[in-house]
Scaffold this motif. Structure first.
Motif, PDB file in Angstrom:
ATOM      1  N   CYS A 107      41.306  18.411  36.828  1.00 56.25           N
ATOM      2  CA  CYS A 107      41.716  18.935  38.121  1.00 56.25           C
ATOM      3  C   CYS A 107      42.604  20.140  37.901  1.00 56.25           C
ATOM      4  O   CYS A 107      43.142  20.356  36.830  1.00 56.25           O
ATOM      5  CB  CYS A 107      42.435  17.891  38.958  1.00 56.25           C
ATOM      6  N   GLY A 108      42.760  20.923  38.948  1.00 59.91           N
ATOM      7  CA  GLY A 108      43.594  22.112  38.844  1.00 59.91           C
ATOM      8  C   GLY A 108      42.918  23.288  39.496  1.00 59.91           C
ATOM      9  O   GLY A 108      42.523  23.227  40.648  1.00 59.91           O
ATOM     10  N   GLU A 112      41.813  24.488  43.566  1.00 62.08           N
ATOM     11  CA  GLU A 112      42.938  25.023  44.319  1.00 62.08           C
ATOM     12  C   GLU A 112      42.514  25.974  45.428  1.00 62.08           C
ATOM     13  O   GLU A 112      43.046  25.932  46.532  1.00 62.08           O
ATOM     14  CB  GLU A 112      43.914  25.726  43.373  1.00 62.08           C
ATOM     15  N   HIS A 179      42.578  13.354  40.553  1.00 61.59           N
ATOM     16  CA  HIS A 179      42.444  13.596  41.988  1.00 61.59           C
ATOM     17  C   HIS A 179      41.460  12.624  42.616  1.00 61.59           C
ATOM     18  O   HIS A 179      41.644  12.187  43.751  1.00 61.59           O
ATOM     19  CB  HIS A 179      42.004  15.041  42.244  1.00 61.59           C
ATOM     20  N   ARG A 206      49.739  13.388  35.068  1.00 56.81           N
ATOM     21  CA  ARG A 206      50.653  14.484  35.359  1.00 56.81           C
ATOM     22  C   ARG A 206      50.707  14.748  36.865  1.00 56.81           C
ATOM     23  O   ARG A 206      49.700  14.661  37.555  1.00 56.81           O
ATOM     24  CB  ARG A 206      50.175  15.738  34.627  1.00 56.81           C
ATOM     25  N   SER A 208      50.639  17.344  39.205  1.00 54.26           N
ATOM     26  CA  SER A 208      50.370  18.747  39.487  1.00 54.26           C
ATOM     27  C   SER A 208      50.652  19.015  40.962  1.00 54.26           C
ATOM     28  O   SER A 208      50.905  18.088  41.746  1.00 54.26           O
ATOM     29  CB  SER A 208      48.910  19.082  39.171  1.00 54.26           C
ATOM     30  N   SER A 209      50.596  20.276  41.348  1.00 57.50           N
ATOM     31  CA  SER A 209      50.809  20.609  42.755  1.00 57.50           C
ATOM     32  C   SER A 209      49.760  19.944  43.633  1.00 57.50           C
ATOM     33  O   SER A 209      50.054  19.491  44.737  1.00 57.50           O
ATOM     34  CB  SER A 209      50.792  22.129  42.943  1.00 57.50           C
ATOM     35  N   GLU A 210      48.536  19.864  43.141  1.00 56.54           N
ATOM     36  CA  GLU A 210      47.479  19.250  43.938  1.00 56.54           C
ATOM     37  C   GLU A 210      47.715  17.758  44.129  1.00 56.54           C
ATOM     38  O   GLU A 210      47.512  17.211  45.224  1.00 56.54           O
ATOM     39  CB  GLU A 210      46.133  19.481  43.267  1.00 56.54           C
ATOM     40  N   PRO A 229      55.932  16.320  35.951  1.00 55.97           N
ATOM     41  CA  PRO A 229      55.506  17.183  37.058  1.00 55.97           C
ATOM     42  C   PRO A 229      55.447  18.644  36.605  1.00 55.97           C
ATOM     43  O   PRO A 229      56.062  19.022  35.600  1.00 55.97           O
ATOM     44  CB  PRO A 229      56.625  16.987  38.085  1.00 55.97           C
ATOM     45  N   THR A 230      54.723  19.456  37.343  1.00 59.81           N
ATOM     46  CA  THR A 230      54.748  20.897  37.115  1.00 59.81           C
ATOM     47  C   THR A 230      55.833  21.520  38.002  1.00 59.81           C
ATOM     48  O   THR A 230      56.324  20.898  38.946  1.00 59.81           O
ATOM     49  CB  THR A 230      53.399  21.536  37.461  1.00 59.81           C
ATOM     50  N   ARG A 232      55.509  23.948  40.136  1.00 57.21           N
ATOM     51  CA  ARG A 232      55.003  24.111  41.501  1.00 57.21           C
ATOM     52  C   ARG A 232      55.055  22.794  42.259  1.00 57.21           C
ATOM     53  O   ARG A 232      55.393  22.760  43.457  1.00 57.21           O
ATOM     54  CB  ARG A 232      53.573  24.643  41.460  1.00 57.21           C
ATOM     55  N   ALA A 233      54.754  21.685  41.597  1.00 52.45           N
ATOM     56  CA  ALA A 233      54.817  20.378  42.239  1.00 52.45           C
ATOM     57  C   ALA A 233      56.242  20.051  42.667  1.00 52.45           C
ATOM     58  O   ALA A 233      56.476  19.515  43.758  1.00 52.45           O
ATOM     59  CB  ALA A 233      54.289  19.304  41.296  1.00 52.45           C
TER      60      ALA A 233
END
Length: 263
Positions: A107-108, A112, A179, A206, A208-210, A229-230, A232-233
């Motif tokens: 995912c990523g 997006e 996801h 992880r 991620s923002s998503e 987390p990232t 952005r997240a």
């Protein structure tokens, strides 16, 4: 007929430098194409279980439909790998479905561009505080997720997530894609009208923002993860009022945002 979610393969296993011929369980990958009103929307690579939940969760989280009742009919063709969805309430922003999308098991960036245009409309502000967890709770729920992860124990090849409240685990789902696991969980909640007040997510992968945005769309104010987390997240979690807890392992964890719900 539904495909098997694992397959047995002959392998050579080395232990302390010595080879041994054994059989091992490998997680399956299944290519599923979602067709909405006859047009191909997306092909995703997933684990072939709870496919109906996956389709519903995906359509809702991506904003193509607004509620489960927007789906008039759904049919899964397991042999050909198609999910046929009929709806007369497709979001007008997605009226042109001719540009088919392909979603890998990772995912990523591949998703997006598709999801972020709808995020402002679909995410929920979660400034409420109906969930309060102790440090021991954080460790216990992560342990419970790992103990329930049978396919991961067998193959080591899937991600796991669970919807919980302070009384325990309500539902858990797994998939080769992080996801996808969340979409399966979301789809189940919507299809079965599961109340979400006072619930939180426990997650193996992880943040991620998503993933963070999917948690917000589900309506969970706390996200517990075994991983990191990232940046952005974290920024999104601060904006949306979500508590993010990461690196839950070895009696230790980090609280990155909204720490007032922990401790």
């Amino acid at each position: 007929m539904e495909p098997e979610i694992t397959a047995s393969r002959a392998i050579v296993r080395y232990t302390k430098g010595k080879p041994q011929h054994v059989r091992d369980l490998i997680v399956s990958e299944y290519a599923l194409t979602i067709k909405v009103n006859g047009s191909e929307l997306v092909t995703m690579v997933c684990t072939p279980d709870h496919i109906e939940d996956l389709v519903v969760g995906y359509l809702l989280s991506e904003g193509l439909i607004r509620r489960y009742s927007d789906i008039k009919r759904m049919r899964i063709d397991w042999k050909q790998g198609f999910a046929y969805v009929e709806s007369d309430r497709v979001n007008p922003l997605f009226s042109d479905l001719k540009q088919k999308r392909y979603v890998t098991s990772c995912c990523g960036g591949s998703r997006e561009g598709f999801v972020f245009a709808q995020d402002a409309l679909l995410t929920k502000q979660l400034n409420k505080q109906t969930v309060h967890l102790s440090p021991d709770d954080c460790m216990a729920f992560m342990n419970q997720l790992q103990e329930s992860a049978d396919t991961f124990k067998q193959t080591g090849g899937v991600h796991n997530t669970a919807l919980c409240n302070t009384q325990g685990m309500l539902i858990n789902r797994m998939d080769i894609g992080r996801h996808n696991a969340l979409d399966k969980l979301y789809g189940y909640c919507v299809r079965h009208q599961l109340p979400l007040t006072g619930t939180f997510l426990v997650f193996s992968g992880r943040i991620s923002s998503e993933i963070l945005l999917k948690a917000a769309k589900i309506g969970c104010e706390v996200l517990l993860s075994k991983s990191a987390p990232t940046e952005r997240a974290i920024e999104l979690a601060e904006q949306l009022g979500i508590t993010t807890v990461g690196f839950i392992r070895n009696q230790s964890f980090n609280v990155y945002t909204c720490p007032e719900r922990i401790g």
